[in-house]
Design an enzyme around this catalytic site. Sequence first.
Site, PDB file in Angstrom:
ATOM      1  N   THR A 107       0.823  -1.224   0.000  1.00 18.28           N
ATOM      2  CA  THR A 107       0.000   0.000   0.000  1.00 18.28           C
ATOM      3  C   THR A 107       0.852   1.266   0.000  1.00 18.28           C
ATOM      4  OG1 THR A 107       0.009   0.090   2.405  1.00 18.28           O
ATOM      5  CG2 THR A 107      -1.770  -1.183   1.365  1.00 18.28           C
ATOM      6  N   ASP A 202      18.638  -0.255   3.027  1.00 22.42           N
ATOM      7  CA  ASP A 202      19.393  -1.453   2.630  1.00 22.42           C
ATOM      8  C   ASP A 202      20.824  -1.098   2.250  1.00 22.42           C
ATOM      9  OD1 ASP A 202      17.390  -3.269   3.096  1.00 22.42           O
ATOM     10  OD2 ASP A 202      16.610  -3.192   1.047  1.00 22.42           O
TER      11      ASP A 202
HETATM   12  C1  PRP Z   1      12.373   4.390   3.254  1.00 21.55           C
HETATM   13  C2  PRP Z   1      12.985   5.754   3.517  1.00 21.55           C
HETATM   14  C3  PRP Z   1      11.794   6.546   3.962  1.00 21.55           C
HETATM   15  C4  PRP Z   1      10.681   5.965   3.124  1.00 21.55           C
HETATM   16  C5  PRP Z   1      10.416   6.918   1.998  1.00 21.55           C
HETATM   17  O1  PRP Z   1      12.182   3.721   4.438  1.00 21.55           O
HETATM   18  O2  PRP Z   1      14.008   5.717   4.460  1.00 21.55           O
HETATM   19  O3  PRP Z   1      11.514   6.418   5.343  1.00 21.55           O
HETATM   20  O4  PRP Z   1      11.154   4.720   2.619  1.00 21.55           O
HETATM   21  O5  PRP Z   1       9.324   6.500   1.272  1.00 21.55           O
HETATM   22  P1  PRP Z   1       7.946   7.291   1.274  1.00 21.55           P
HETATM   23  O6  PRP Z   1       8.258   8.724   1.085  1.00 21.55           O
HETATM   24  O7  PRP Z   1       7.220   6.689   0.108  1.00 21.55           O
HETATM   25  O8  PRP Z   1       7.239   7.020   2.567  1.00 21.55           O
HETATM   26  P2  PRP Z   1      11.683   2.192   4.507  1.00 21.55           P
HETATM   27  O9  PRP Z   1      10.196   2.133   4.649  1.00 21.55           O
HETATM   28  O10 PRP Z   1      12.273   1.411   3.371  1.00 21.55           O
HETATM   29  O11 PRP Z   1      12.239   1.722   5.892  1.00 21.55           O
HETATM   30  P3  PRP Z   1      13.732   1.612   6.443  1.00 21.55           P
HETATM   31  O12 PRP Z   1      14.193   3.014   6.732  1.00 21.55           O
HETATM   32  O13 PRP Z   1      13.512   0.828   7.695  1.00 21.55           O
HETATM   33  O14 PRP Z   1      14.590   0.904   5.445  1.00 21.55           O
END
Ligand code: PRP
Length: 208
Positions: A107, A202
């Site tokens: 989502t 990652d």
């Molecule tokens: C990544 C990134 C942001 C988010 C950005 O985190 O660090 O927090 O995605 O995407 P958005 O603007 O569409 O919300 P992720 O959810 O991959 O988690 P992580 O930091 O734990 O790797």
Amino acid sequence: MHVTIVDHPLIQHKLTLMRRKSTPTSAFRQLVNEIAMLLGYEVTRDLSLTNRTIETPLEEMESPVLAGKKLCFVSILRAGNGLLDGMLSLMPSARVGHVGLYRDPTTLTAVEYYYKVPQDIGDRLAIVVDPMLATANSAIAAVDRLKQGGATKMKFVCLLAAPEGVRAFNTAHPDVPIFTAAVDRELNDHGYILPGLGDAGDRIYGTK
Ligand code: PRP
Ligand code: URA
């Protein structure tokens, strides 16, 4: 679109190195750290100063120091932590808050799993950090949560943003300025920034 692009040549050079898929985890982490320092310099450019009386070895003088309470960095876990050390090396007395969010891969909505910030966050400037602003769902959710928790003055700092994310964030939080090293072309169907640098978490932690 309201956004400050920090186009310092050192930042742009380091960002190019980070984008390359051949850049290994160790170098990527080091580069995030260095860029964080440079972004931290820019985002704190307008901090208020107040004069304090000090004594140099030769005489007394009025000299400027930062005014008000120490600011607070708020890291959006987990990738936001990659930006913390660089920022803290500039402002070692800053407070630190954490908002744990992950992006549901289907989502693309942000799911909260942790929240801890200083109790007096309302009295501090909160600088919210996350390397990526893609859909902006995570950044919007983090700032919503911080506002509920009493934060009143915030800035958002990232490395890379998508135009879709900047617009969504501007609409949701017009009072929170965005600082980024670059605004890329667009999001792909999975919500990844193009051309981007891949999954920031990652790449910082070597989990893929
Ligand atoms: C990544 C990134 C942001 C988010 C950005 O985190 O660090 O927090 O995605 O995407 P958005 O603007 O569409 O919300 P992720 O959810 O991959 O988690 P992580 O930091 O734990 O790797
Ligand atoms: N999160 C990332 O880490 N990278 C993207 O391109 C989008 C969201």
